[in-house]
Design a protein around this motif. Structure first.
Motif, PDB file in Angstrom:
ATOM      1  N   UNK A 123       0.820  -1.208   0.000  1.00 31.30           N
ATOM      2  CA  UNK A 123       0.000   0.000   0.000  1.00 31.30           C
ATOM      3  C   UNK A 123       0.860   1.265   0.000  1.00 31.30           C
ATOM      4  N   UNK A 124       1.890   1.277   0.809  1.00 31.09           N
ATOM      5  CA  UNK A 124       2.732   2.478   0.929  1.00 31.09           C
ATOM      6  C   UNK A 124       3.656   2.635  -0.272  1.00 31.09           C
ATOM      7  N   UNK A 125       4.190   1.544  -0.780  1.00 37.60           N
ATOM      8  CA  UNK A 125       5.024   1.601  -1.973  1.00 37.60           C
ATOM      9  C   UNK A 125       6.476   1.952  -1.691  1.00 37.60           C
ATOM     10  N   UNK A 126       7.338   1.604  -2.623  1.00 34.31           N
ATOM     11  CA  UNK A 126       8.777   1.798  -2.458  1.00 34.31           C
ATOM     12  C   UNK A 126       9.150   3.265  -2.301  1.00 34.31           C
ATOM     13  N   UNK A 127       8.469   4.145  -3.021  1.00 32.28           N
ATOM     14  CA  UNK A 127       8.820   5.571  -2.960  1.00 32.28           C
ATOM     15  C   UNK A 127       8.629   6.112  -1.546  1.00 32.28           C
ATOM     16  N   UNK A 128       7.532   5.743  -0.901  1.00 32.43           N
ATOM     17  CA  UNK A 128       7.279   6.184   0.471  1.00 32.43           C
ATOM     18  C   UNK A 128       8.390   5.723   1.397  1.00 32.43           C
ATOM     19  N   UNK A 129       8.787   4.462   1.275  1.00 31.65           N
ATOM     20  CA  UNK A 129       9.834   3.938   2.143  1.00 31.65           C
ATOM     21  C   UNK A 129      11.168   4.636   1.894  1.00 31.65           C
TER      22      UNK A 129
END
Length: 308
Positions: A123-129
């Protein structure tokens, strides 16, 4: 109960997010004024936080989990969580609720915890992390994932996968060094029990101003395991000044209650109860720490008696 309260507060922040979506504010003050006006006008209040008819399945599913939190009936809570997952299979809080309330085996509990963590990652995705690492908790949408990962770490520790649990706790602190969840307390105890003293010492230095029982009493164990009795004794004196109730519960002068407190004030008996209940195994594993604490407590007793 504290966790539940935080989740319901997130409901409020999500409603603010929907209300301010697409708007730009020239200053924090302008943003605050807009929110306050919305609150005063009734557009934003505790009775009017549900998403509208045009809400996404994700928003509707999350709203069902908020309703589940407020439900007193376990059957109804489980039903709402299942309904949320039919709307949105990646609803992290619904998966957590089922793990806590309806799972019938250890395998099912772990499966649901892992599904929740994986759902949060998708849900959050790699970019968020990548871009928000370091202040994750400040973004309300990350919090279900953070809760899920903390729950998985605790489960792994309880089921003797200690290295994996420690890795998850470390990961949570990397995402949110401010540590609103109190992850550092679980991690410190785990590192000390695992005798990973270099890592424990580094963690203690990363939070030099921590005022929690875990830090003050954890330092006694750390210095004892590091074969530094003088430092352990100083740490014991500081810990007793900070919260003497801990020693009284360890010594059996006071008995732990049947039900631990949901919340507590710094320096209180309730704080000591929570600390002792959660760290008894650690102290049983370190007789030298017990010795330093007992000696310091006797000194405090003599000093108090002489003063009176």
């Amino acid at each position: 109960m504290a966790t539940m309260d935080r989740r319901l507060m997130e409901r409020f922040h999500r409603a603010i997010g929907r209300l301010t979506a697409g708007r730009e504010f020239e200053s924090p003050e302008a943003y605050a004024a807009f929110v306050e006006e919305a609150r005063c006008s009734g557009k934003l209040n505790w009775e009017n936080l549900a998403p509208g008819e045009d809400a996404t399945p994700e928003d509707r599913a999350q709203e069902l989990t908020y309703q589940a939190i407020e439900e007193t009936s376990p059957k109804r809570r489980i039903g709402l969580a299942q309904e949320a997952l039919r709307l949105w299979p990646d609803c992290v809080d619904a998966l957590l609720l089922l793990a806590e309330e309806s799972a019938s085996s250890r395998e099912e509990i772990e499966t649901l915890f892992r599904r929740a963590v994986e759902a949060g990652e998708r849900t959050l995705g790699e970019v968020m992390f990548r871009e928000e690492r370091g202040h994750f908790w400040g973004i309300p949408e990350t919090r279900p994932y953070m809760r899920a990962r903390a729950s998985l770490a605790e489960w792994l520790w309880l089921t003797d996968r200690h290295s994996e649990a420690i890795a998850h706790w470390r990961g949570l602190l990397e995402l949110n060094p401010c540590d609103n969840q109190g992850t550092r307390y679980d991690l410190l105890a785990a590192l000390l029990l695992a005798r990973r003293l270099d890592e424990a010492g580094t963690l203690l230095r990363e939070y030099p101003d921590d005022a929690g029982c875990e830090w003050f009493y954890g330092k006694i164990v750390y210095h004892s395991l590091s074969n530094d009795p003088s430092a352990a004794r100083r740490a014991a004196n500081d810990a007793l000044d900070r919260n003497p109730n801990v020693f009284e519960y360890f010594a059996g002068v006071k008995k732990l209650p049947a039900r631990l407190p949901d919340a507590f004030a710094i320096g209180s008996a309730e704080e000591a109860q929570a600390y002792v209940a959660q760290n008894l195994k650690l102290w049983q594993s370190c007789p030298d720490a017990v010795k330093s604490l007992v000696e310091a407590a006797l000194d405090h007793f003599r000093r108090d008696n002489s003063a009176s």
